[in-house]
Scaffold this motif. Structure first.
Motif, PDB file in Angstrom:
ATOM      1  N   LYS A  75       0.838  -1.215   0.000  1.00 20.12           N
ATOM      2  CA  LYS A  75       0.000   0.000   0.000  1.00 20.12           C
ATOM      3  C   LYS A  75       0.870   1.261   0.000  1.00 20.12           C
ATOM      4  CE  LYS A  75      -4.211  -1.515  -0.066  1.00 20.12           C
ATOM      5  NZ  LYS A  75      -4.540  -1.759  -1.455  1.00 20.12           N
ATOM      6  N   GLU A  76       1.942   1.262   0.808  1.00 19.54           N
ATOM      7  CA  GLU A  76       2.826   2.436   0.874  1.00 19.54           C
ATOM      8  C   GLU A  76       3.515   2.689  -0.468  1.00 19.54           C
ATOM      9  OE1 GLU A  76       3.218   4.808   3.074  1.00 19.54           O
ATOM     10  OE2 GLU A  76       1.874   3.880   4.528  1.00 19.54           O
ATOM     11  N   ILE A  77       3.961   1.607  -1.115  1.00 18.14           N
ATOM     12  CA  ILE A  77       4.624   1.751  -2.425  1.00 18.14           C
ATOM     13  C   ILE A  77       3.627   2.296  -3.449  1.00 18.14           C
ATOM     14  CG2 ILE A  77       5.705   0.495  -4.334  1.00 18.14           C
ATOM     15  CD1 ILE A  77       6.945  -1.385  -2.213  1.00 18.14           C
ATOM     16  N   GLU A  78       2.419   1.751  -3.455  1.00 17.44           N
ATOM     17  CA  GLU A  78       1.392   2.249  -4.373  1.00 17.44           C
ATOM     18  C   GLU A  78       1.116   3.732  -4.139  1.00 17.44           C
ATOM     19  OE1 GLU A  78      -1.992  -0.444  -3.901  1.00 17.44           O
ATOM     20  OE2 GLU A  78      -1.682  -1.014  -5.991  1.00 17.44           O
ATOM     21  N   LYS A  79       0.995   4.101  -2.872  1.00 17.58           N
ATOM     22  CA  LYS A  79       0.721   5.498  -2.513  1.00 17.58           C
ATOM     23  C   LYS A  79       1.852   6.410  -3.023  1.00 17.58           C
ATOM     24  CE  LYS A  79      -0.703   5.937   1.764  1.00 17.58           C
ATOM     25  NZ  LYS A  79      -0.656   6.196   3.215  1.00 17.58           N
ATOM     26  N   ALA A  80       3.103   5.973  -2.840  1.00 16.99           N
ATOM     27  CA  ALA A  80       4.255   6.772  -3.277  1.00 16.99           C
ATOM     28  C   ALA A  80       4.272   6.932  -4.797  1.00 16.99           C
ATOM     29  CB  ALA A  80       5.556   6.126  -2.800  1.00 16.99           C
ATOM     30  N   ILE A  81       3.941   5.861  -5.516  1.00 12.91           N
ATOM     31  CA  ILE A  81       3.922   5.931  -6.988  1.00 12.91           C
ATOM     32  C   ILE A  81       2.803   6.858  -7.463  1.00 12.91           C
ATOM     33  CG2 ILE A  81       3.514   4.602  -9.100  1.00 12.91           C
ATOM     34  CD1 ILE A  81       4.938   2.236  -7.659  1.00 12.91           C
ATOM     35  N   MET A  82       1.631   6.760  -6.825  1.00 12.57           N
ATOM     36  CA  MET A  82       0.504   7.622  -7.203  1.00 12.57           C
ATOM     37  C   MET A  82       0.828   9.096  -6.937  1.00 12.57           C
ATOM     38  SD  MET A  82      -1.841   5.709  -8.480  1.00 12.57           S
ATOM     39  CE  MET A  82      -3.440   6.458  -8.370  1.00 12.57           C
ATOM     40  N   ALA A  83       1.556   9.378  -5.859  1.00 16.64           N
ATOM     41  CA  ALA A  83       1.882  10.765  -5.495  1.00 16.64           C
ATOM     42  C   ALA A  83       2.998  11.336  -6.362  1.00 16.64           C
ATOM     43  CB  ALA A  83       2.285  10.835  -4.020  1.00 16.64           C
ATOM     44  N   SER A  84       3.746  10.464  -7.039  1.00 18.81           N
ATOM     45  CA  SER A  84       4.869  10.937  -7.864  1.00 18.81           C
ATOM     46  C   SER A  84       4.370  11.448  -9.208  1.00 18.81           C
ATOM     47  CB  SER A  84       5.862   9.794  -8.097  1.00 18.81           C
ATOM     48  OG  SER A  84       5.310   8.871  -9.011  1.00 18.81           O
ATOM     49  N   ASP A  85       5.311  11.970 -10.017  1.00 18.14           N
ATOM     50  CA  ASP A  85       4.938  12.488 -11.343  1.00 18.14           C
ATOM     51  C   ASP A  85       5.211  11.470 -12.449  1.00 18.14           C
ATOM     52  OD1 ASP A  85       7.667  12.531 -11.339  1.00 18.14           O
ATOM     53  OD2 ASP A  85       7.863  14.621 -11.976  1.00 18.14           O
ATOM     54  N   VAL A  86       5.268  10.177 -12.096  1.00 19.26           N
ATOM     55  CA  VAL A  86       5.550   9.137 -13.082  1.00 19.26           C
ATOM     56  C   VAL A  86       4.403   9.000 -14.077  1.00 19.26           C
ATOM     57  CG1 VAL A  86       5.975   6.654 -13.380  1.00 19.26           C
ATOM     58  CG2 VAL A  86       7.084   7.877 -11.538  1.00 19.26           C
ATOM     59  N   GLY A  87       3.163   9.186 -13.587  1.00 24.60           N
ATOM     60  CA  GLY A  87       2.011   9.147 -14.484  1.00 24.60           C
ATOM     61  C   GLY A  87       1.565   7.744 -14.856  1.00 24.60           C
ATOM     62  N   ILE A  88       1.853   6.758 -13.999  1.00 25.49           N
ATOM     63  CA  ILE A  88       1.449   5.377 -14.258  1.00 25.49           C
ATOM     64  C   ILE A  88       0.685   4.890 -13.031  1.00 25.49           C
ATOM     65  CG2 ILE A  88       2.240   3.035 -14.771  1.00 25.49           C
ATOM     66  CD1 ILE A  88       4.842   4.317 -15.814  1.00 25.49           C
ATOM     67  N   THR A  89      -0.450   4.228 -13.271  1.00 22.43           N
ATOM     68  CA  THR A  89      -1.230   3.698 -12.158  1.00 22.43           C
ATOM     69  C   THR A  89      -0.739   2.291 -11.828  1.00 22.43           C
ATOM     70  OG1 THR A  89      -3.126   4.956 -12.948  1.00 22.43           O
ATOM     71  CG2 THR A  89      -3.568   3.215 -11.357  1.00 22.43           C
ATOM     72  N   PRO A  90      -0.355   2.057 -10.570  1.00 20.67           N
ATOM     73  CA  PRO A  90       0.144   0.728 -10.195  1.00 20.67           C
ATOM     74  C   PRO A  90      -0.992  -0.287 -10.030  1.00 20.67           C
ATOM     75  CG  PRO A  90       0.248   2.235  -8.324  1.00 20.67           C
ATOM     76  CD  PRO A  90      -0.252   3.028  -9.491  1.00 20.67           C
ATOM     77  N   ASN A  91      -0.728  -1.549 -10.388  1.00 19.78           N
ATOM     78  CA  ASN A  91      -1.676  -2.653 -10.176  1.00 19.78           C
ATOM     79  C   ASN A  91      -0.992  -3.638  -9.240  1.00 19.78           C
ATOM     80  OD1 ASN A  91      -3.236  -1.573 -12.318  1.00 19.78           O
ATOM     81  ND2 ASN A  91      -1.961  -2.684 -13.792  1.00 19.78           N
ATOM     82  N   ASN A  92      -1.735  -4.167  -8.247  1.00 22.57           N
ATOM     83  CA  ASN A  92      -1.099  -5.170  -7.396  1.00 22.57           C
ATOM     84  C   ASN A  92      -1.982  -6.396  -7.271  1.00 22.57           C
ATOM     85  OD1 ASN A  92      -2.168  -5.786  -4.595  1.00 22.57           O
ATOM     86  ND2 ASN A  92      -2.281  -3.548  -4.527  1.00 22.57           N
ATOM     87  N   ASP A  93      -1.325  -7.556  -7.078  1.00 22.42           N
ATOM     88  CA  ASP A  93      -2.062  -8.802  -6.911  1.00 22.42           C
ATOM     89  C   ASP A  93      -1.890  -9.342  -5.491  1.00 22.42           C
ATOM     90  OD1 ASP A  93       0.495  -9.780  -6.845  1.00 22.42           O
ATOM     91  OD2 ASP A  93       0.327 -10.984  -8.679  1.00 22.42           O
ATOM     92  N   GLY A  94      -1.503  -8.475  -4.577  1.00 27.80           N
ATOM     93  CA  GLY A  94      -1.303  -8.878  -3.198  1.00 27.80           C
ATOM     94  C   GLY A  94       0.124  -9.285  -2.896  1.00 27.80           C
ATOM     95  N   ALA A  95       0.908  -9.600  -3.937  1.00 25.98           N
ATOM     96  CA  ALA A  95       2.300 -10.013  -3.733  1.00 25.98           C
ATOM     97  C   ALA A  95       3.275  -9.077  -4.431  1.00 25.98           C
ATOM     98  CB  ALA A  95       2.499 -11.442  -4.224  1.00 25.98           C
ATOM     99  N   VAL A  96       2.920  -8.659  -5.649  1.00 26.83           N
ATOM    100  CA  VAL A  96       3.796  -7.764  -6.415  1.00 26.83           C
ATOM    101  C   VAL A  96       2.985  -6.605  -6.992  1.00 26.83           C
ATOM    102  CG1 VAL A  96       5.466  -9.548  -7.073  1.00 26.83           C
ATOM    103  CG2 VAL A  96       3.535  -9.074  -8.566  1.00 26.83           C
TER     104      VAL A  96
END
Length: 183
Positions: A75-96
């Motif tokens: 969740k923290e990694i997803e939050k950090a990616i969403m807050a960044s300017d990368v412009g890509i939405t992360p998808n997770n399957d519970g493990a990666v």
């Protein structure tokens, strides 16, 4: 005298390396783990580079996969990616976490090339500012019993270094622009 010149060459080299590292974070339609370099994850209350909280791989040409060392960090990694300017939405399957790099539109590619050229220009300005500082330093040496000829030689050597780094920056900009425009 040469140590003064070496000092300015080191500064120019650092300006060039900074620009090259900055270009690595610009995505060009292919998966490049360096686009995540500037992202920090909240790891037990302290901002930590994303590379230090998980394994980053590129399983496909247009996908980056992040396998966190601890599942609780997803969740923290997803939050950090969403807050960044990368412009890509992360998808997770519970493990990666998977980041699918979208195809760049022609318009977006042209915008990125403009950005690259602008950053390249800023890099050249930085190199020229270092040259100016060097020339100012050399002019002050005239008061310390250094001959005009020696000062002239130092200024010419500094100009050659400036030309070399400006040419290197131009080459870097050209390569990055070509990479971005290649579909």
């Amino acid at each position: 005298m040469n140590e003064k010149l070496q000092q300015f060459e080191n500064k120019m080299s650092k300006a060039y390396e900074y620009l090259a590292a900055d270009f690595a974070t610009i995505r060009a339609g292919r998966a490049n783990p360096h686009i995540l370099d500037k992202i920090k994850v909240n790891y037990y209350g302290s901002p930590t580079p994303i590379q230090q909280v998980g394994n980053i791989t590129v399983p496909e040409p247009r996908m980056i996969q992040i396998s966190p060392w601890e599942k609780s960090l997803i969740k923290e990694i997803e939050k950090a990616i969403m807050a960044s300017d990368v412009g890509i939405t992360p998808n997770n399957d519970g493990a990666v976490i998977r980041l699918v790099i979208p195809e760049l539109t022609e318009e977006r590619r042209k915008e990125l090339v403009k950005e690259v050229k602008k950053k390249g220009e800023e890099g050249k300005v930085a190199v020229r500012n270092i040259r100016r500082d060097g020339n100012d330093t050399f002019k002050k040496l005239a008061k310390e019993d250094v001959s005009e000829d020696e000062i002239k030689e130092l200024e010419e050597a500094l100009q050659k270094l400036t030309d070399k780094y400006v040419k290197e920056i131009d080459k870097l900009v050209e390569e990055k622009a070509k990479e971005i425009l290649t579909v």
